[in-house]
Every structure is written in C-alpha cells, then in structure tokens.
Design a protein around this motif. Structure first.
Motif: not given
Length: 189
Positions: A22-28
């Motif tokens: 999760g988290g925005s930094s980890k989104q594809e």
C-alpha cells in the motif's frame, strides 16, 4: 497462552503486510495504483476540495511523490501547496491566487470526480508505456511524471492529462498529452 500467541502472530503479520504494501509511494503507475493514490488524497483533504495542480512524480529511490495545490474554500483565494513523500504529507507553502474580476475562483480549479480522475490518468500511463514500447522499441519504460494540467483561463475543455516517461536507465523524456477523454493530442521527446 496458545490463543495469545496466535493473536500476537496474527497481529504481527497484519502490521508487516500493512507496512510493506500500500501507500502512495509504493503504488504501480496503473489505473488501479493511481485509484489508490486518489483515495489517499481524498482521505487527506476530503472529497470536495479543489485543485489547480496535481502531479505524481516517480523516483527510483523513494517511489512516488505527490505534489498538489489544494483548497477546501476556493472563494478565499488561498491555497496550500502540499507534497507527499514516503507516505508523509507536508505543506510546503501557502499561495494566494488572483482571478479576473467578476469570476468565481472555483471556475479556475478542478475536483477529482468523473470528469477528472487519477484512475484515468493511470490508464493513460499504461497506454503510453505500451505505445512507447512498440514505437520506440524501449523495454520497460518507467514513469517520470504524471499530472493533471488545468488551464489558467479556467476552460475545462483545454484541461489535459500529461504523462512523461523515461527509459529504464534514464535519458530522453517522452511526453504524452491527452484530452480528458483520453485522446492523444500531442507527443514529444
């Protein structure tokens, strides 16, 4: 004692999964990933806020960052510039905008809704990657910046999605410009 141990293991597993995913930094850079980012933005600022700028910037070291200029009260003419990096929101400055006399500030801003949304932007990133792979024979192009570009004159028909991609090892930036309906209007590098 056995039940306490099972509960602790379950809790630890949940914490590990939550912190790693999760988290925005980890989104594809996909429709699904950008939809999650949109929900995080709405969780932070609310569903009814107004934007003049919204960009998702990818950096290999830290993942995605979000940069936005946002307000919950357009007619105040005051907006905040915010950045989300590695899951932390930070206001970087306060901005006062100017608009032509006799107009409404909200007419120069956009909201995340059916007309403008990050899921569509994510779809266009996917489409751009496919096109770049085919036309330029690049393997695995990656996101540099994806943004909503809203015109200063408030003409929503001129709003566009911008997708900037780079080769995996850096180099030339390929820029795709799309109408809000997803039609490619310009491509440059």
């Amino acid at each position: 004692m056995k039940n306490v141990l099972i509960t602790l293991i379950s809790l630890a597993s949940t914490l590990i999964l939550t912190s790693c995913g999760g988290g925005s930094s980890k989104q594809e850079a996909t429709a699904e990933g950008f939809s999650v980012i949109e929900e995080e933005i709405k969780d932070e600022f609310g569903n009814d806020v107004y934007f003049t700028d919204l960009s998702i910037i990818y950096n290999e070291t830290i993942g995605n960052s979000i940069s936005t200029t946002v307000t919950d009260d357009p007619e105040s003419l005051k907006m905040g510039e915010w950045v989300n990096s590695q899951g932390n929101w930070k206001q970087t400055s306060e901005v006062t905008i100017e608009i032509p006399e006799g107009t409404k500030a909200a007419d120069f801003m956009f909201q995340l809704n059916e007309t403008i949304n990050l899921e569509k932007l994510g779809e266009l990133v996917e489409k751009s990657k496919t096109q770049l792979t085919k036309e330029k024979n690049l393997t695995n192009p990656r996101l540099h910046i994806a943004s909503v570009k809203f015109p200063n004159n408030g003409d929503v028909s001129k709003a566009e999605y911008v997708v900037m991609l780079e080769p995996e090892n850096g180099g030339t930036t390929f820029s795709f410009y799309y109408s809000l309906t997803g039609e490619l209007t310009d491509f440059s590098y």
